[in-house]
Design an enzyme around this catalytic site. Structure first.
Site, PDB file in Angstrom:
ATOM      1  N   SER A 117     -16.645   7.688 -11.595  1.00 35.18           N
ATOM      2  CA  SER A 117     -15.702   8.349 -10.682  1.00 35.18           C
ATOM      3  C   SER A 117     -15.621   9.861 -10.852  1.00 35.18           C
ATOM      4  O   SER A 117     -14.900  10.518 -10.100  1.00 35.18           O
ATOM      5  CB  SER A 117     -14.315   7.745 -10.870  1.00 35.18           C
ATOM      6  OG  SER A 117     -14.323   6.378 -10.507  1.00 35.18           O
ATOM      7  N   ASP A 177      -5.767  -0.689   0.922  1.00 36.35           N
ATOM      8  CA  ASP A 177      -6.671  -1.124  -0.151  1.00 36.35           C
ATOM      9  C   ASP A 177      -6.229  -2.478  -0.681  1.00 36.35           C
ATOM     10  O   ASP A 177      -5.261  -2.572  -1.444  1.00 36.35           O
ATOM     11  CB  ASP A 177      -6.673  -0.094  -1.285  1.00 36.35           C
ATOM     12  CG  ASP A 177      -7.457  -0.586  -2.496  1.00 36.35           C
ATOM     13  OD1 ASP A 177      -8.320  -1.473  -2.319  1.00 36.35           O
ATOM     14  OD2 ASP A 177      -7.219  -0.076  -3.605  1.00 36.35           O
ATOM     15  N   ASP A 179     -12.447  -2.973  -6.156  1.00 37.04           N
ATOM     16  CA  ASP A 179     -11.780  -1.805  -6.716  1.00 37.04           C
ATOM     17  C   ASP A 179     -11.523  -2.076  -8.198  1.00 37.04           C
ATOM     18  O   ASP A 179     -11.441  -3.240  -8.617  1.00 37.04           O
ATOM     19  CB  ASP A 179     -10.453  -1.571  -5.987  1.00 37.04           C
ATOM     20  CG  ASP A 179      -9.809  -0.248  -6.369  1.00 37.04           C
ATOM     21  OD1 ASP A 179     -10.085   0.758  -5.689  1.00 37.04           O
ATOM     22  OD2 ASP A 179      -9.038  -0.225  -7.350  1.00 37.04           O
ATOM     23  N   HIS A 188      -4.671  -0.880  -4.377  1.00 37.46           N
ATOM     24  CA  HIS A 188      -3.642   0.154  -4.461  1.00 37.46           C
ATOM     25  C   HIS A 188      -2.638   0.072  -3.312  1.00 37.46           C
ATOM     26  O   HIS A 188      -1.739   0.904  -3.223  1.00 37.46           O
ATOM     27  CB  HIS A 188      -4.298   1.543  -4.470  1.00 37.46           C
ATOM     28  CG  HIS A 188      -5.063   1.828  -5.734  1.00 37.46           C
ATOM     29  ND1 HIS A 188      -6.346   1.372  -5.940  1.00 37.46           N
ATOM     30  CD2 HIS A 188      -4.720   2.514  -6.855  1.00 37.46           C
ATOM     31  CE1 HIS A 188      -6.771   1.777  -7.120  1.00 37.46           C
ATOM     32  NE2 HIS A 188      -5.804   2.463  -7.704  1.00 37.46           N
ATOM     33  N   CYS A 207      -9.166   5.545  -6.630  1.00 37.49           N
ATOM     34  CA  CYS A 207      -9.284   4.352  -5.795  1.00 37.49           C
ATOM     35  C   CYS A 207     -10.718   4.195  -5.290  1.00 37.49           C
ATOM     36  O   CYS A 207     -11.199   5.002  -4.492  1.00 37.49           O
ATOM     37  CB  CYS A 207      -8.313   4.447  -4.621  1.00 37.49           C
ATOM     38  SG  CYS A 207      -8.450   3.074  -3.468  1.00 37.49           S
TER      39      CYS A 207
END
Length: 628
Positions: free
Chosen positions: A327, A351, A366, A372, A386
């Site tokens: 990420s 999400d 995820d 989320h 996310c």
């Protein structure tokens, strides 16, 4: 009967005798003349030639190796030194019987099997005859005395003093400074025999290898008078060598030590860059090793121990380690999505904890089970990391846009740092996959790329370069370790001329979100925020080492250590006027937030403390240069 008698003719006999005598006399005179001519030719016309040959048996010209240039950090701390060593060397041509001489020496001083093996190897690799080859280094005073007393019966033996490389910081800088080592069979073929006459070592790795030409210096010579046994009687003439150029680095040893200590017993790397110049402030690869083991040649047992260590201490993770960035690339891809017009700042999605492509049953999960929730904006996706948002915007952008922006930030290309080797990593594209794998690009490949997984590989140095470009809002610097070589200033401010073209509003949006990764209530790196007197912008990352099946969950307790996720964190500070950019990778550290982020906080804290201390320190009058 008388008519048939032969009567002697004295006149004939006299003429015959005289003719023979005259012939012999002429021959003798001619030979004497030739002998006299030859004697005169040798003694008069070729006098200089034979006088030189006679002197060559009495006068010996031998090289004087130069002092290798020193290496200092930005504050003048000595990182690579030269220390005197008294050595036992042998000139093979002056030894009556080499095997007997070696056996005799073993009875006088301690000589190991490795010493003998190294001696034989160096003897084969010497550049010319009559060159002294070292057998033992660092003789003690007692050993020197024993050899001096027995010198008369050791033809070919020389006791000489020379400077050997020494690395006072040991493992803290092993991968950065590198080390020198004995010249091997391959190197002897490409090295200049004149420049390396009298020198037994060459830079093998790190800065020692990259700046070998500048650090080496120029060889000198001296003429000495020797006796019939090769003993030096007196010095006749000397041309001093020119020492190598000193190397001054951007690197701050205090910061390097802090980074290595922060990694502790974890395998990983930390790279810190000066955002104003691109200078490398710290480049830690842990674990390290003692480079002093290599200076006079490392033993097989010590080298085998380093090679067989599962932690791979000889591997430079900062430049050669290639890892999925996870990420940590999300701020870059957020800028790509905004700048390319793929989405606006008002973009938001729901999400549920996974993402699916049309007509595809696979679920791209995820990291947070259950997702989320609703109204997740791009800003939230950076702060909370996310994945689902990035699956969506990555698919919308397509690999061409992702690849273009990743490349603009330095991913998938060598940084050009002044080191002898680094790896390029991979910023995947359609062309890359077709060339490397012989396959077409699929939408699923784009989805994986959007979160820094799939085919994407980066080095910690590349992540530090990318973070610097984020901190400086697109300024492009080439990372450098050396600030000055001798009198040559290598400082370059190139970032003011080259910049990644991105709108200011988009920079503000992404950098503000990165700040909330640390300082926001839902930021993934909020663990490092307490006690900060300045603001940090950062991004956590966790990179999978092995794939997890659709119906399985990642459980660290059930996964072997070497298969656990890598932990990453990138950061720069202070946010409003960045001075330092940091990239941290911890192999199999699992969580960027709890493992990598605290290391970055420690390094940045130390840097800010150093800035404060240096700004309050009295101005220096200048350091004394070597030889003054």
């Amino acid at each position: 009967m008388k008519d048939h008698l032969t009567i002697k003719d004295p006149q004939f006999e006299y003429r015959l005798f005289f003719g023979r005598l005259l012939f012999v006399t002429v021959i003798i005179l001619l030979m004497t003349g030739v002998l006299i001519w030859r004697y005169g030719h040798l003694q008069i016309e070729r006098y200089e030639d034979f006088a030189t040959r006679a002197d060559s048996n009495r006068v010996l010209a031998r090289p004087v190796p130069p002092e290798r240039g020193l290496i200092f950090d930005r504050n003048g701390i000595l990182l690579a030194d030269n220390r005197p060593s008294v050595n036992l060397s042998i000139v093979k041509e002056r030894a009556e019987n080499l095997d007997e001489l070696l056996s005799e020496l073993q009875q006088l001083v301690e000589i190991s099997e490795y010493d003998l093996e190294r001696f034989q190897r160096n003897l084969r690799n010497r550049a010319r005859p009559y060159q002294a080859v070292p057998l033992r280094f660092n003789l003690s005073e007692q050993e020197q005395g024993v050899l001096a007393v027995n010198e008369y019966r050791l033809p070919g033996v020389q006791i000489t003093a020379e400077l050997l490389r020494y690395y006072p910081m040991g493992s803290y800088l092993a991968h950065v400074i590198g080390y020198v080592g004995s010249i091997n069979d391959r190197e002897i073929k490409r090295l200049d025999p004149v420049r390396y006459s009298g020198t037994h070592v060459v830079g093998k790795t790190g800065l020692e290898k990259f700046y070998e030409d500048q650090l080496l210096g120029e060889v000198g010579y001296e003429k000495v008078e020797v006796n019939a046994r090769g003993r030096v009687m007196r010095k006749l003439e000397r041309t001093p060598p020119k020492p190598g150029q000193d190397l001054h680095l951007y690197l701050d040893y205090r910061l390097q030590q802090t980074a290595m200590d922060a990694l502790a017993d974890q395998r990983g790397a930390v790279v810190a860059m000066d955002t104003a110049t691109g200078g490398i402030l710290a480049m830690a690869s842990n674990p390290g090793f003692d480079p002093n083991l290599f200076v006079t040649g490392i033993s097989h047992s010590n080298y085998r121990a380093l090679l067989q260590d599962w932690k791979r201490p000889l591997f430079d993770r900062a430049l050669l380690g290639q890892y999925p960035p996870g990420s940590t690339v999300k701020p870059i891809y957020a800028l790509a999505a905004l700048e390319s017009g793929t989405i606006s700042k008002g973009y938001k999605i729901y999400d549920p904890g996974f993402y699916q492509l049309k007509n595809d049953e696979r679920k791209y999960r995820d990291w947070k089970k259950g997702g989320h929730g609703s109204n997740i904006y791009l800003r939230d996706a950076i702060i909370q990391s996310c994945d689902t948002v990035y699956y969506d915007i990555g698919f919308r952008m397509g690999i061409d846009v992702l690849s273009a922006y990743g490349s603009a930030f330095g991913l998938g290309a060598k940084t050009g740092i002044d080191m002898p080797s680094e790896r390029a990593g991979i910023m995947p594209s359609r062309e890359w996959k077709r060339g490397a794998r012989g396959l077409a690009w699929y939408p699923g490949d784009t989805v994986n790329t959007s979160i820094g997984q799939g085919f994407t590989l980066t080095t910690p140095m590349q992540l530090a370069v990318a973070t610097t470009r984020l901190a400086t809002r697109g300024k492009i610097f080439k990372p450098r370790l050396a600030m000055r070589v001798g009198a040559n200033d290598l400082t370059e401010i190139s970032g003011q001329e080259k910049r990644i073209p991105i709108a200011d509003g988009n920079w503000d949006y992404v950098i503000d979100a990165m700040k909330d990764v640390v300082h926001g209530p839902r930021g993934t790196a909020k663990i490092i925020a307490p006690g900060l007197s300045y603001e940090i912008a950062g991004k956590t990352g966790t990179a999978q080492v092995i794939g997890i099946k659709q119906d399985e969950e990642y459980d660290a307790e059930k996964v072997a250590l070497l298969n656990r996720d890598h932990a990453l964190f990138i950061a720069f500070a202070p946010v409003q006027a960045p001075k330092i950019a940091v990239a941290v990778l911890v192999e199999n550290g699992e969580h960027g937030s709890s493992t990598a982020a605290p290391i970055a906080r420690t390094v940045i804290d130390q840097y800010m403390e150093n800035l404060s201390a240096d700004s309050n320190a009295p101005a220096e009058e200048g350091r004394v240069n070597r030889g003054e």
